[in-house]
Write a protein that holds these residues in place. Sequence first.
Motif, short mmCIF file in Angstrom:
data_model
loop_
_atom_site.label_atom_id
_atom_site.label_comp_id
_atom_site.label_asym_id
_atom_site.label_seq_id
_atom_site.Cartn_x
_atom_site.Cartn_y
_atom_site.Cartn_z
N LYS A 105 22.90 122.44 117.39
CA LYS A 105 22.26 123.76 117.37
C LYS A 105 21.27 123.90 118.53
O LYS A 105 21.24 124.93 119.21
CB LYS A 105 21.54 123.97 116.04
CG LYS A 105 21.03 125.40 115.86
CD LYS A 105 20.20 125.57 114.61
CE LYS A 105 21.01 125.33 113.35
NZ LYS A 105 20.27 125.69 112.13
N ALA A 106 20.49 122.86 118.76
CA ALA A 106 19.51 122.90 119.85
C ALA A 106 20.21 122.95 121.20
O ALA A 106 19.81 123.70 122.11
CB ALA A 106 18.58 121.70 119.78
N ALA A 107 21.25 122.14 121.36
CA ALA A 107 22.00 122.12 122.62
C ALA A 107 22.61 123.49 122.92
O ALA A 107 22.51 123.99 124.04
CB ALA A 107 23.08 121.05 122.58
N THR A 108 23.23 124.08 121.92
CA THR A 108 23.83 125.40 122.09
C THR A 108 22.78 126.43 122.47
O THR A 108 22.99 127.25 123.37
CB THR A 108 24.57 125.83 120.82
OG1 THR A 108 25.56 124.85 120.50
CG2 THR A 108 25.23 127.18 120.97
N THR A 109 21.65 126.39 121.80
CA THR A 109 20.56 127.32 122.08
C THR A 109 20.09 127.19 123.52
O THR A 109 19.94 128.18 124.23
CB THR A 109 19.38 127.09 121.11
OG1 THR A 109 19.85 127.26 119.78
CG2 THR A 109 18.23 128.03 121.40
N MET A 110 19.87 125.96 123.96
CA MET A 110 19.36 125.74 125.32
C MET A 110 20.40 126.13 126.37
O MET A 110 20.05 126.69 127.41
CB MET A 110 18.94 124.29 125.48
CG MET A 110 17.74 123.91 124.63
SD MET A 110 16.28 124.93 124.96
CE MET A 110 15.79 124.26 126.52
N ILE A 111 21.65 125.85 126.10
CA ILE A 111 22.71 126.21 127.06
C ILE A 111 22.80 127.73 127.20
O ILE A 111 22.85 128.26 128.31
CB ILE A 111 24.07 125.60 126.64
CG1 ILE A 111 24.02 124.08 126.81
CG2 ILE A 111 25.21 126.21 127.44
CD1 ILE A 111 25.18 123.34 126.14
N VAL A 112 22.79 128.43 126.08
CA VAL A 112 22.91 129.89 126.10
C VAL A 112 21.69 130.53 126.76
O VAL A 112 21.81 131.36 127.68
CB VAL A 112 23.14 130.46 124.68
CG1 VAL A 112 23.01 131.97 124.66
CG2 VAL A 112 24.51 130.03 124.17
N ALA A 127 19.76 124.78 130.72
CA ALA A 127 21.17 124.76 130.32
C ALA A 127 21.76 123.35 130.40
O ALA A 127 22.61 122.98 129.59
CB ALA A 127 21.98 125.71 131.20
N LEU A 128 21.29 122.57 131.35
CA LEU A 128 21.80 121.21 131.51
C LEU A 128 21.01 120.15 130.74
O LEU A 128 21.47 119.02 130.60
CB LEU A 128 21.82 120.83 133.00
CG LEU A 128 22.74 121.66 133.89
CD1 LEU A 128 22.59 121.23 135.34
CD2 LEU A 128 24.18 121.56 133.44
N SER A 129 19.85 120.51 130.22
CA SER A 129 18.98 119.54 129.56
C SER A 129 19.62 118.79 128.39
O SER A 129 19.27 117.62 128.16
CB SER A 129 17.67 120.19 129.11
OG SER A 129 17.91 121.15 128.10
N PRO A 130 20.56 119.36 127.65
CA PRO A 130 21.20 118.57 126.58
C PRO A 130 21.96 117.35 127.10
O PRO A 130 22.25 116.43 126.33
CB PRO A 130 22.14 119.57 125.92
CG PRO A 130 21.51 120.89 126.15
CD PRO A 130 20.92 120.78 127.54
N LEU A 131 22.27 117.31 128.39
CA LEU A 131 22.96 116.16 128.95
C LEU A 131 22.10 114.89 128.94
O LEU A 131 22.62 113.79 128.80
CB LEU A 131 23.42 116.45 130.38
CG LEU A 131 24.49 117.52 130.55
CD1 LEU A 131 24.75 117.78 132.03
CD2 LEU A 131 25.77 117.12 129.83
#
Length: 118
Positions: A31-38, A20-24
């Motif tokens: 799209k990838a950030a939203t997917t990983m967070i969810v 969930a925090l990896s997009p930081l």
Amino acid sequence: MKRGTHPQDFLALIVGVYAALSPLWTTTTTKAATTMIVLGAITAVLSLIELVRPDLLSIEGLTAAMGVLFFISPWVMSFSDSRGIAWTAWVAGVITVVVGAADLQVTRTHRGGAVPTH
């Protein structure tokens, strides 16, 4: 089943929070950030439920399913060319599937549902 009998759920919690925090810190797309967070948040919540109230729901299969969703998400959501976030999803997926399968095995053994071996 008692609290603390599923130590592998701590690993699922760590993977969920990390994802969930990896997009930081990973170069990514919206799209990838939203997917990983969810996916990460859902995985973390499932593991917290299992840690706090393992008798409430039998969600071990859901944890393994989350791992499958993590693993296929780079292709389904079209971010497999963003290597950093794609690798994060693939590794999180493999770990989550293994943890979910191990958790399912522990639950079956504790409930007496395991098939005896000779």
